[in-house]
Enzyme design. Structure first.
Site, PDB file in Angstrom:
ATOM      1  N   ASN A  14       5.672 -11.417  -8.600  1.00 40.68           N
ATOM      2  CA  ASN A  14       5.673 -10.303  -9.409  1.00 40.68           C
ATOM      3  C   ASN A  14       7.034 -10.123 -10.202  1.00 40.68           C
ATOM      4  O   ASN A  14       6.799  -9.544 -11.498  1.00 40.68           O
ATOM      5  CB  ASN A  14       5.409  -8.990  -8.277  1.00 40.68           C
ATOM      6  CG  ASN A  14       4.162  -8.634  -8.188  1.00 40.68           C
ATOM      7  OD1 ASN A  14       3.219  -8.485  -8.630  1.00 40.68           O
ATOM      8  ND2 ASN A  14       3.812  -8.944  -6.780  1.00 40.68           N
ATOM      9  N   LEU A  83      10.771  -4.673   1.407  1.00 45.09           N
ATOM     10  CA  LEU A  83      10.007  -4.052   2.575  1.00 45.09           C
ATOM     11  C   LEU A  83      10.927  -2.867   3.307  1.00 45.09           C
ATOM     12  O   LEU A  83      10.377  -2.364   4.225  1.00 45.09           O
ATOM     13  CB  LEU A  83       9.460  -5.203   3.461  1.00 45.09           C
ATOM     14  CG  LEU A  83       8.659  -5.985   2.841  1.00 45.09           C
ATOM     15  CD1 LEU A  83       8.074  -7.140   3.764  1.00 45.09           C
ATOM     16  CD2 LEU A  83       7.479  -5.339   1.902  1.00 45.09           C
ATOM     17  N   ASN A 100       6.925   1.645  -6.983  1.00 44.43           N
ATOM     18  CA  ASN A 100       6.639   0.569  -5.772  1.00 44.43           C
ATOM     19  C   ASN A 100       5.298  -0.004  -6.246  1.00 44.43           C
ATOM     20  O   ASN A 100       4.466   0.701  -6.632  1.00 44.43           O
ATOM     21  CB  ASN A 100       6.590   1.110  -4.535  1.00 44.43           C
ATOM     22  CG  ASN A 100       6.094   0.221  -3.293  1.00 44.43           C
ATOM     23  OD1 ASN A 100       6.621  -0.817  -3.344  1.00 44.43           O
ATOM     24  ND2 ASN A 100       5.413   0.527  -2.494  1.00 44.43           N
ATOM     25  N   HIS A 102       2.060  -1.742  -3.840  1.00 45.03           N
ATOM     26  CA  HIS A 102       1.452  -1.860  -2.576  1.00 45.03           C
ATOM     27  C   HIS A 102       0.391  -2.636  -2.747  1.00 45.03           C
ATOM     28  O   HIS A 102      -0.883  -2.122  -3.411  1.00 45.03           O
ATOM     29  CB  HIS A 102       1.319  -0.623  -1.919  1.00 45.03           C
ATOM     30  CG  HIS A 102       0.859  -0.641  -0.572  1.00 45.03           C
ATOM     31  ND1 HIS A 102       1.689  -0.719   0.702  1.00 45.03           N
ATOM     32  CD2 HIS A 102      -0.217  -0.300   0.000  1.00 45.03           C
ATOM     33  CE1 HIS A 102       1.011  -1.013   1.677  1.00 45.03           C
ATOM     34  NE2 HIS A 102      -0.103  -0.708   1.524  1.00 45.03           N
ATOM     35  N   ASP A 143       5.120   5.006   1.175  1.00 50.95           N
ATOM     36  CA  ASP A 143       3.906   4.911   0.496  1.00 50.95           C
ATOM     37  C   ASP A 143       3.210   6.142   0.106  1.00 50.95           C
ATOM     38  O   ASP A 143       1.883   6.018   0.155  1.00 50.95           O
ATOM     39  CB  ASP A 143       3.097   4.128   1.350  1.00 50.95           C
ATOM     40  CG  ASP A 143       3.509   2.513   1.725  1.00 50.95           C
ATOM     41  OD1 ASP A 143       4.195   2.059   0.806  1.00 50.95           O
ATOM     42  OD2 ASP A 143       3.041   1.929   2.765  1.00 50.95           O
ATOM     43  N   GLU A 172      -2.064  -7.558  -9.212  1.00 52.89           N
ATOM     44  CA  GLU A 172      -0.704  -7.283  -9.421  1.00 52.89           C
ATOM     45  C   GLU A 172      -0.112  -7.879 -10.502  1.00 52.89           C
ATOM     46  O   GLU A 172       0.289  -7.315 -11.351  1.00 52.89           O
ATOM     47  CB  GLU A 172       0.227  -7.706  -8.090  1.00 52.89           C
ATOM     48  CG  GLU A 172      -0.438  -6.924  -6.939  1.00 52.89           C
ATOM     49  CD  GLU A 172       0.542  -7.121  -5.529  1.00 52.89           C
ATOM     50  OE1 GLU A 172       0.583  -6.349  -4.789  1.00 52.89           O
ATOM     51  OE2 GLU A 172       1.064  -8.228  -5.498  1.00 52.89           O
TER      52      GLU A 172
HETATM   53  C1  GAR Z   1       3.003  -8.143  -2.892  1.00 50.65           C
HETATM   54  O1  GAR Z   1       1.832  -8.330  -3.013  1.00 50.65           O
HETATM   55  C2  GAR Z   1       3.397  -6.508  -2.923  1.00 50.65           C
HETATM   56  O2  GAR Z   1       2.346  -5.722  -2.948  1.00 50.65           O
HETATM   57  C3  GAR Z   1       3.959  -6.627  -1.543  1.00 50.65           C
HETATM   58  O3  GAR Z   1       4.807  -7.799  -1.252  1.00 50.65           O
HETATM   59  C4  GAR Z   1       4.071  -8.728  -2.132  1.00 50.65           C
HETATM   60  C5  GAR Z   1       5.344  -9.289  -2.901  1.00 50.65           C
HETATM   61  O4  GAR Z   1       4.724 -10.549  -3.463  1.00 50.65           O
HETATM   62  N1  GAR Z   1       4.531  -5.251  -1.013  1.00 50.65           N
HETATM   63  C6  GAR Z   1       4.326  -4.713   0.117  1.00 50.65           C
HETATM   64  O5  GAR Z   1       3.570  -5.150   0.804  1.00 50.65           O
HETATM   65  C7  GAR Z   1       5.010  -3.321   0.137  1.00 50.65           C
HETATM   66  N2  GAR Z   1       4.597  -2.569   1.266  1.00 50.65           N
HETATM   67  P1  GAR Z   1       5.582 -11.542  -4.475  1.00 50.65           P
HETATM   68  O6  GAR Z   1       7.123 -11.502  -3.631  1.00 50.65           O
HETATM   69  O7  GAR Z   1       5.116 -12.425  -4.859  1.00 50.65           O
HETATM   70  O8  GAR Z   1       5.981 -10.502  -5.745  1.00 50.65           O
END
Ligand code: GAR
Length: 193
Positions: A14, A83, A100, A102, A143, A172
């Site tokens: 992301n 996290l 954020n 999620h 959240d 995302e």
């Molecule tokens: C993403 O899917 C995001 O939604 C999640 O971590 C991933 C990071 O992916 N976030 C959570 O679970 C927060 N509670 P990335 O490192 O490939 O961007």
């Protein structure tokens, strides 16, 4: 120019998309990546894009405002796979300025312990027909803050957590940067009123 700081501690896909998007939309830029894991892939992405990084340490972070000096040039904080719960003092220093993402349709599948593949496993166990993403402001409850955006995708009977995660990641990557841009415009419009 609005200066974003991305907090990320995973692979950083992301973060990568956000960096790319704002290279093409330079009224916003990414100035800093904050990370709690020195081995995280997102640090390679930061290096490849010449973005400063800050590795944070747990005890100091949870003192609340200990890292504020390092964030003095930050306008908006983006949590992209970060996290740890954000301490209240940091939230109060950036009111309505922490966003954020999620990987589920909050308020379902949120809260402590609900992150990454844990979320997708729970969605599959409950035989949900759909899941999705929620992009929201961060307040002092996990959240919980105001939703800026949600998008849905189907959950298929043959899905495993990895496949569902891939579908969620696509959503995302498609939406996050644009939602950030729209929110920055909203903030600018309200500050002019
Ligand atoms: C993403 O899917 C995001 O939604 C999640 O971590 C991933 C990071 O992916 N976030 C959570 O679970 C927060 N509670 P990335 O490192 O490939 O961007």
């Amino acid at each position: 120019q609005t200066n974003l700081t991305i907090f990320a501690s995973g692979t950083g896909s992301n973060a990568q998309k956000i960096i790319e998007y704002f290279k093409a939309h330079p009224s916003i830029s990414v100035g800093l990546i904050v990370c709690n894991n020195p081995a995280a892939g997102v640090l390679d992405i930061a290096r490849d894009n010449n973005i400063d990084t800050l590795i944070i340490e747990r005890n100091r972070f949870f003192q609340g405002d200990a890292y504020l000096p390092e964030l003095k040039d930050t306008d908006i904080i983006i949590l992209a796979g970060f996290l740890w719960k954000i301490p209240g003092a940091l939230i109060r220093a950036f009111p309505d300025k922490i966003i954020n993402i999620h990987p589920a349709l909050l308020p379902k599948y949120g809260g402590k312990g609900m992150y990454g593949s844990n979320v997708h496993k729970a969605v599959l166990e409950n035989q949900e027909k759909e899941s999705g993403i929620t992009i929201h402001l961060v307040d002092e409850e996990y959240d919980h803050g105001r939703h800026l955006f949600q998008a849905k995708c189907a959950v298929n009977r043959e899905d495993c957590a990895d496949r569902l995660a891939q579908r969620i990641h696509l959503l995302e990557h498609k939406h996050f940067a644009k939602v950030i841009e729209d929110y920055v415009k909203e903030l600018q419009a309200t500050s002019l009123q």
